[in-house]
Design a protein around this motif. Sequence first.
Motif, PDB file in Angstrom:
ATOM      1  N   SER A  27       0.834  -1.198   0.000  1.00  0.00           N
ATOM      2  CA  SER A  27       0.000   0.000   0.000  1.00  0.00           C
ATOM      3  C   SER A  27       0.874   1.256   0.000  1.00  0.00           C
ATOM      4  CB  SER A  27      -0.916  -0.030   1.234  1.00  0.00           C
ATOM      5  OG  SER A  27      -1.636   1.154   1.332  1.00  0.00           O
ATOM      6  N   ASP A  28       1.942   1.256   0.794  1.00  0.00           N
ATOM      7  CA  ASP A  28       2.860   2.405   0.825  1.00  0.00           C
ATOM      8  C   ASP A  28       3.512   2.608  -0.540  1.00  0.00           C
ATOM      9  OD1 ASP A  28       2.263   2.848   3.455  1.00  0.00           O
ATOM     10  OD2 ASP A  28       4.104   1.952   4.248  1.00  0.00           O
ATOM     11  N   TYR A  29       3.859   1.516  -1.187  1.00  0.00           N
ATOM     12  CA  TYR A  29       4.470   1.583  -2.528  1.00  0.00           C
ATOM     13  C   TYR A  29       3.497   2.230  -3.524  1.00  0.00           C
ATOM     14  CZ  TYR A  29       5.938  -0.169  -7.134  1.00  0.00           C
ATOM     15  OH  TYR A  29       6.292  -0.276  -8.463  1.00  0.00           O
ATOM     16  N   LEU A  30       2.248   1.789  -3.502  1.00  0.00           N
ATOM     17  CA  LEU A  30       1.265   2.335  -4.447  1.00  0.00           C
ATOM     18  C   LEU A  30       1.010   3.817  -4.162  1.00  0.00           C
ATOM     19  CD1 LEU A  30      -1.130  -0.738  -4.608  1.00  0.00           C
ATOM     20  CD2 LEU A  30       0.302   0.127  -6.461  1.00  0.00           C
ATOM     21  N   LYS A  31       0.992   4.158  -2.880  1.00  0.00           N
ATOM     22  CA  LYS A  31       0.828   5.573  -2.499  1.00  0.00           C
ATOM     23  C   LYS A  31       1.963   6.422  -3.056  1.00  0.00           C
ATOM     24  CE  LYS A  31      -0.061   7.285   1.783  1.00  0.00           C
ATOM     25  NZ  LYS A  31      -0.199   7.237   3.244  1.00  0.00           N
ATOM     26  N   ASP A  32       3.145   5.845  -3.040  1.00  0.00           N
ATOM     27  CA  ASP A  32       4.326   6.548  -3.523  1.00  0.00           C
ATOM     28  C   ASP A  32       4.320   6.663  -5.062  1.00  0.00           C
ATOM     29  OD1 ASP A  32       6.881   7.687  -2.887  1.00  0.00           O
ATOM     30  OD2 ASP A  32       7.759   5.972  -3.931  1.00  0.00           O
ATOM     31  N   GLN A  33       3.828   5.625  -5.715  1.00  0.00           N
ATOM     32  CA  GLN A  33       3.860   5.558  -7.178  1.00  0.00           C
ATOM     33  C   GLN A  33       2.793   6.416  -7.852  1.00  0.00           C
ATOM     34  OE1 GLN A  33       5.891   3.421  -9.382  1.00  0.00           O
ATOM     35  NE2 GLN A  33       7.139   3.638  -7.546  1.00  0.00           N
ATOM     36  N   ILE A  34       1.641   6.557  -7.181  1.00  0.00           N
ATOM     37  CA  ILE A  34       0.475   7.166  -7.837  1.00  0.00           C
ATOM     38  C   ILE A  34       0.159   8.503  -7.175  1.00  0.00           C
ATOM     39  CG2 ILE A  34      -1.923   6.796  -8.510  1.00  0.00           C
ATOM     40  CD1 ILE A  34      -1.406   3.751  -7.910  1.00  0.00           C
ATOM     41  N   SER A  35       0.308   9.567  -7.928  1.00  0.00           N
ATOM     42  CA  SER A  35       0.072  10.901  -7.369  1.00  0.00           C
ATOM     43  C   SER A  35      -0.496  11.816  -8.446  1.00  0.00           C
ATOM     44  CB  SER A  35       1.407  11.451  -6.841  1.00  0.00           C
ATOM     45  OG  SER A  35       1.221  12.730  -6.308  1.00  0.00           O
ATOM     46  N   GLY A  36      -1.508  12.583  -8.110  1.00  0.00           N
ATOM     47  CA  GLY A  36      -2.090  13.551  -9.035  1.00  0.00           C
ATOM     48  C   GLY A  36      -2.824  12.903 -10.197  1.00  0.00           C
ATOM     49  N   GLU A  54      -8.632   4.770   0.854  1.00  0.00           N
ATOM     50  CA  GLU A  54      -8.228   5.809   1.804  1.00  0.00           C
ATOM     51  C   GLU A  54      -6.783   6.250   1.528  1.00  0.00           C
ATOM     52  OE1 GLU A  54      -9.701   2.928   2.508  1.00  0.00           O
ATOM     53  OE2 GLU A  54     -11.651   3.608   3.250  1.00  0.00           O
ATOM     54  N   ALA A  55      -5.911   5.300   1.292  1.00  0.00           N
ATOM     55  CA  ALA A  55      -4.488   5.611   1.081  1.00  0.00           C
ATOM     56  C   ALA A  55      -4.290   6.472  -0.171  1.00  0.00           C
ATOM     57  CB  ALA A  55      -3.684   4.316   0.970  1.00  0.00           C
ATOM     58  N   LEU A  56      -4.954   6.088  -1.259  1.00  0.00           N
ATOM     59  CA  LEU A  56      -4.722   6.787  -2.527  1.00  0.00           C
ATOM     60  C   LEU A  56      -5.484   8.108  -2.610  1.00  0.00           C
ATOM     61  CD1 LEU A  56      -4.716   3.714  -4.913  1.00  0.00           C
ATOM     62  CD2 LEU A  56      -2.751   5.026  -4.115  1.00  0.00           C
ATOM     63  N   SER A  57      -6.541   8.245  -1.813  1.00  0.00           N
ATOM     64  CA  SER A  57      -7.337   9.479  -1.853  1.00  0.00           C
ATOM     65  C   SER A  57      -6.551  10.683  -1.344  1.00  0.00           C
ATOM     66  CB  SER A  57      -8.623   9.322  -1.033  1.00  0.00           C
ATOM     67  OG  SER A  57      -9.497   8.426  -1.693  1.00  0.00           O
ATOM     68  N   GLU A  58      -5.466  10.440  -0.623  1.00  0.00           N
ATOM     69  CA  GLU A  58      -4.668  11.569  -0.103  1.00  0.00           C
ATOM     70  C   GLU A  58      -4.083  12.416  -1.238  1.00  0.00           C
ATOM     71  OE1 GLU A  58      -1.729  10.236   2.745  1.00  0.00           O
ATOM     72  OE2 GLU A  58      -3.224   9.039   3.813  1.00  0.00           O
ATOM     73  N   LYS A  59      -3.696  11.766  -2.333  1.00  0.00           N
ATOM     74  CA  LYS A  59      -3.008  12.513  -3.393  1.00  0.00           C
ATOM     75  C   LYS A  59      -3.650  12.351  -4.774  1.00  0.00           C
ATOM     76  CE  LYS A  59       1.598  11.764  -1.439  1.00  0.00           C
ATOM     77  NZ  LYS A  59       2.810  10.992  -1.737  1.00  0.00           N
ATOM     78  N   ASN A  60      -4.813  11.737  -4.828  1.00  0.00           N
ATOM     79  CA  ASN A  60      -5.439  11.454  -6.120  1.00  0.00           C
ATOM     80  C   ASN A  60      -6.952  11.619  -6.024  1.00  0.00           C
ATOM     81  OD1 ASN A  60      -3.032   9.990  -7.614  1.00  0.00           O
ATOM     82  ND2 ASN A  60      -3.116   9.106  -5.562  1.00  0.00           N
ATOM     83  N   GLU A  61      -7.579  11.728  -7.196  1.00  0.00           N
ATOM     84  CA  GLU A  61      -9.037  11.603  -7.259  1.00  0.00           C
ATOM     85  C   GLU A  61      -9.344  10.120  -7.431  1.00  0.00           C
ATOM     86  OE1 GLU A  61     -12.769  12.629 -10.270  1.00  0.00           O
ATOM     87  OE2 GLU A  61     -10.769  13.404 -10.716  1.00  0.00           O
ATOM     88  N   VAL A  62     -10.048   9.549  -6.484  1.00  0.00           N
ATOM     89  CA  VAL A  62     -10.272   8.094  -6.530  1.00  0.00           C
ATOM     90  C   VAL A  62     -11.762   7.794  -6.690  1.00  0.00           C
ATOM     91  CG1 VAL A  62      -9.888   5.883  -5.397  1.00  0.00           C
ATOM     92  CG2 VAL A  62      -8.249   7.744  -5.054  1.00  0.00           C
ATOM     93  N   ILE A  63     -12.063   6.943  -7.660  1.00  0.00           N
ATOM     94  CA  ILE A  63     -13.447   6.543  -7.930  1.00  0.00           C
ATOM     95  C   ILE A  63     -13.584   5.079  -7.542  1.00  0.00           C
ATOM     96  CG2 ILE A  63     -15.176   6.250  -9.760  1.00  0.00           C
ATOM     97  CD1 ILE A  63     -13.158   8.224 -11.334  1.00  0.00           C
TER      98      ILE A  63
END
Length: 196
Positions: A27-36, A54-63
């Motif tokens: 999950s940390d890896y994906l958070k690091d890889q995917i931004s904006g 929840e993790a990816l919503s910090e830096k992305n628009e997540v559907i």
Amino acid sequence: MEQELLKNNFERHGFKTSFFDTKKAASDYLKDQISGKKVAIGGSVTAQEMGLYEALSEKNEVIWHWKKAGREMLVEARSAEVYITSANGVSKTGELVNIDGTGNRVSQTLFGPEKVYFVIGNNKVCPDLTSAMERAKQIAAPKNAARLQVQTPCAKTGVCVDCNSPARICHSIVILERPSNGMEVEVVFVDEEMGY
Ligand code: SF4
């Protein structure tokens, strides 16, 4: 997990691979890889267990239609740049198997996003394509039918009888042998049991 074998066989087929000991590390890896990015997540118990929305919503628009239901969410997901899903069965020989009812998940893994991540727990890995197909049909689909509480034989017995029920959840089976042209696909292996 046989990392070297999986890496060789999937990369030989044009997939990228990455390996993690825990779902938190993945999950940390994906958070690091995917931004904006505009990110969509398929129906996935694995993604739920990892807290990816929840993790990816910090830096992305997540559907994710598991957070906000409705067919319009599935349509909106079709414009995502990044798609995240799991698979129902994975062969050590380098193929990914998914069964779908609505088709939103399998279609997104074939065309549309720039990048697809398949997140795979060690319980999904099977010796070969035949056993991966068997796993998808005899383990993943009945468990999903039970989760969805649909009126199918497998939801009660845990065994697929290739039903013709109106509530049948198995409408398509996609075997991804290679990434589609123009699409990058990464298989993120996690050495823990996740989803089904
Ligand atoms: S075909 Fe029918 S019985 Fe078999 S897994 Fe799918 S829904 Fe269940």
